[in-house]
Design a protein around this motif. Structure first.
Motif, PDB file in Angstrom:
ATOM      1  N   CYS A  79       4.146 -45.085  42.847  1.00 12.92           N
ATOM      2  CA  CYS A  79       4.767 -44.007  42.294  1.00 12.92           C
ATOM      3  C   CYS A  79       6.406 -43.691  42.932  1.00 12.92           C
ATOM      4  O   CYS A  79       7.162 -43.538  42.126  1.00 12.92           O
ATOM      5  CB  CYS A  79       4.047 -42.592  42.340  1.00 12.92           C
ATOM      6  SG  CYS A  79       2.656 -42.571  41.351  1.00 12.92           S
ATOM      7  N   CYS A  80       6.498 -43.931  44.184  1.00 11.16           N
ATOM      8  CA  CYS A  80       7.478 -43.838  44.914  1.00 11.16           C
ATOM      9  C   CYS A  80       8.714 -44.928  44.477  1.00 11.16           C
ATOM     10  O   CYS A  80       9.688 -44.963  44.344  1.00 11.16           O
ATOM     11  CB  CYS A  80       7.273 -43.723  46.326  1.00 11.16           C
ATOM     12  SG  CYS A  80       6.695 -42.262  47.019  1.00 11.16           S
ATOM     13  N   ASP A  81       8.007 -46.062  44.216  1.00  8.22           N
ATOM     14  CA  ASP A  81       8.858 -47.421  44.032  1.00  8.22           C
ATOM     15  C   ASP A  81       9.282 -47.182  42.294  1.00  8.22           C
ATOM     16  O   ASP A  81      10.411 -47.754  41.946  1.00  8.22           O
ATOM     17  CB  ASP A  81       7.950 -48.540  43.989  1.00  8.22           C
ATOM     18  CG  ASP A  81       7.962 -49.047  45.462  1.00  8.22           C
ATOM     19  OD1 ASP A  81       8.723 -48.614  46.534  1.00  8.22           O
ATOM     20  OD2 ASP A  81       7.072 -49.772  45.635  1.00  8.22           O
ATOM     21  N   LEU A  82       8.364 -46.586  41.696  1.00  7.92           N
ATOM     22  CA  LEU A  82       8.533 -46.288  40.116  1.00  7.92           C
ATOM     23  C   LEU A  82       9.754 -45.337  39.882  1.00  7.92           C
ATOM     24  O   LEU A  82      10.575 -45.501  38.958  1.00  7.92           O
ATOM     25  CB  LEU A  82       7.196 -45.985  39.563  1.00  7.92           C
ATOM     26  CG  LEU A  82       7.588 -45.816  37.923  1.00  7.92           C
ATOM     27  CD1 LEU A  82       7.581 -47.170  37.395  1.00  7.92           C
ATOM     28  CD2 LEU A  82       6.159 -45.227  37.436  1.00  7.92           C
ATOM     29  N   MET A  83       9.856 -44.460  40.562  1.00 10.57           N
ATOM     30  CA  MET A  83      10.666 -42.923  40.093  1.00 10.57           C
ATOM     31  C   MET A  83      12.046 -43.388  40.329  1.00 10.57           C
ATOM     32  O   MET A  83      12.643 -43.226  39.030  1.00 10.57           O
ATOM     33  CB  MET A  83      10.476 -41.950  41.053  1.00 10.57           C
ATOM     34  CG  MET A  83       9.033 -41.453  40.842  1.00 10.57           C
ATOM     35  SD  MET A  83       8.417 -41.126  38.864  1.00 10.57           S
ATOM     36  CE  MET A  83       9.704 -40.088  38.362  1.00 10.57           C
ATOM     37  N   PRO A  84      12.659 -44.568  40.951  1.00 13.37           N
ATOM     38  CA  PRO A  84      14.172 -44.641  41.140  1.00 13.37           C
ATOM     39  C   PRO A  84      14.375 -45.522  39.874  1.00 13.37           C
ATOM     40  O   PRO A  84      15.492 -45.635  39.485  1.00 13.37           O
ATOM     41  CB  PRO A  84      14.307 -45.512  42.497  1.00 13.37           C
ATOM     42  CG  PRO A  84      13.092 -44.943  43.306  1.00 13.37           C
ATOM     43  CD  PRO A  84      11.911 -44.656  42.582  1.00 13.37           C
ATOM     44  N   LYS A  85      13.303 -46.424  39.657  1.00 18.51           N
ATOM     45  CA  LYS A  85      13.568 -47.436  38.468  1.00 18.51           C
ATOM     46  C   LYS A  85      13.674 -46.491  37.072  1.00 18.51           C
ATOM     47  O   LYS A  85      14.581 -47.077  36.169  1.00 18.51           O
ATOM     48  CB  LYS A  85      12.344 -48.222  38.446  1.00 18.51           C
ATOM     49  CG  LYS A  85      12.442 -49.236  39.627  1.00 18.51           C
ATOM     50  CD  LYS A  85      11.213 -50.098  39.589  1.00 18.51           C
ATOM     51  CE  LYS A  85      11.132 -51.201  40.889  1.00 18.51           C
ATOM     52  NZ  LYS A  85       9.720 -51.761  40.643  1.00 18.51           N
TER      53      LYS A  85
END
Length: 283
Positions: A25-31
């Motif tokens: 989730c942490c990796d996904l949000m900036p994307k």
């Protein structure tokens, strides 16, 4: 994130699965943010980040052993990965894993890339654990200079006071306590440490017996202050216990009489304490 936590609580998945979901989730949000120009979506992403942090923090899956088992093998490949180091350092800090080797390692690696207050504090605790008090103090100094949040800065000063007190550097411990008090005037713990500092150094002040006991008056003053401003159970209990203990060292009524001192009158205690107090007899 919510689904994984529910599955974890129902014992359908492991704590490691929850941690991996958090990382995903942490990796996904900036994307997601980078893929849109819609300000409402960007704002929703920021809200989602906060919610994800909260859900994970309350999941019960982020224990120190799990975090270390998952992320320690990844450390070597991420020594220069600032985003990864910040995330893991924050995870460990929030989970009270500041005694773990991984916390020390990520703190030092992060500090080399981008000096921050949290990483400086982490390194200070690392050196303290290793017994290098001077280096620990120097990194606490750096953490305080870099920190912008007064509550955290006050906490760092409090921790520095403890370090100096443990090393019997009473004058430095006193100053650190007062720095903490100035930043967090409603917190009782710095007053408790200050009382301990004064009680420890009391016997080194003056030549007469009553002069050496006068420091306990000031110590009790600080404990009374701690109880008055901080209603937390820990502060109330420790302050009350120390008041009972230190009051046993007050001069007797006879000693005060022969020294021309009156119970309840104003008095100045010199030495490194250098504070005004009230004369009190042992009862």
């Amino acid at each position: 994130m919510q689904q994984r936590v529910l599955q974890f609580k129902d014992q359908e998945i492991s704590a490691e699965d929850v941690v991996n979901a958090y990382v995903f989730c942490c990796d996904l949000m900036p994307k997601v943010e980078a893929a849109t120009t819609n300000e409402k979506i960007k704002a929703a992403c920021e809200t989602s980040k906060d919610n994800i942090e909260q859900i994970f923090a309350q999941s019960g899956a982020a224990d120190c052993a799990t975090l270390e088992r998952i992320f320690q093998p990844q450390l070597a490949a991420n020594q220069a990965n600032e985003a990864w180091l910040k995330r893991i350092n924050k995870l460990l800090g929030n989970g009270d894993c500041t005694e773990s080797d991984l916390f020390y390692a990520t703190s030092e690696a992060l500090h080399k890339i981008s000096p921050e207050a949290s990483s400086a504090r982490g390194i200070a605790k690392m050196y303290l654990k290793q017994g290098d008090v001077d280096k620990a103090i120097s990194y606490y100094d750096e953490a305080i200079k870099l920190e912008t949040d007064d509550n955290l800065k006050g906490k760092y000063y409090y921790e520095m006071a403890l370090v100096n007190f443990s090393g019997n550097n009473l004058a430095a411990a006193k100053q650190a306590c007062y720095n903490s008090i100035q930043l967090r005037p409603d917190w009782g713990m710095p007053y408790i440490v200050l009382a301990k500092v004064y009680a420890t150094g009391a016997r080194n002040i003056g030549e007469k017996d009553y002069e050496k006991k006068a420091g306990y008056w000031v110590a009790v003053d600080k404990l009374i202050k701690a109880k008055s401003i901080d209603q937390s159970e820990a502060v109330q209990k420790e302050a009350a216990d120390l008041i009972r203990q230190y009051s046993q060292y007050f001069p007797s009524k006879e000693d005060l009489f022969f020294e021309g001192l009156k119970d309840g009158s104003a008095h100045h205690v010199g030495g490194f304490i250098n504070e005004n107090t009230t004369v009190r007899a042992h009862k």
